[in-house]
Design a protein around this motif. Sequence first.
Motif: not given
Length: 186
Positions: A15-23, A90-103
Amino acid sequence: TTLTNSHTPEVTEATVKKVWNDNENQDGIRPDELKVTLSNGTEVTLNSGNGWEAKVENLPKYENEGTEIEYTWTEGELPKGYELTNISKEGTITTLTNSHTPEVTEATVKKVWNDNENQDGIRPTSIIIVLYANGEEYTRVILTEENKTQTSDDEWSYTFTELPKYADGNEINYTIDEIINDRIAS
């Protein structure tokens, strides 16, 4: 006589999960979708419709006489303005986090008194400056003699810093009013 031994190979999932760190996509540049690839070549598309998550099932768990297969996820080209800041598994779950610093931006207000250097002694000791973002009150600050700049004895000033430049992808229109003696003076 024929003896047959049967074994059903064990399977797993990835399993893949995408997390967005971009406010919460403040700048409005998050892509509508993103393709990621499992190490076996399987490509999936992540988007808001699938909650930025996908699962690949019925994958062989072992290879080469019982060696467990390590499945990993990668994403192709990063979306413009983002960087991959974390990969966790964690187990079979991979979390990919993409970050963007807002202007961010800033807004400066200067109060100039045209009263012959307070000749009549009626200048208030302070005024309230109200900063609006798209017509909604954002914050307030009190200007006093201590806010004088070095450039003029009659100028009070303040700079609002670290203001979000965008909301929902649209540039914020900042405006300023002043309150003197409990009433707004535009």
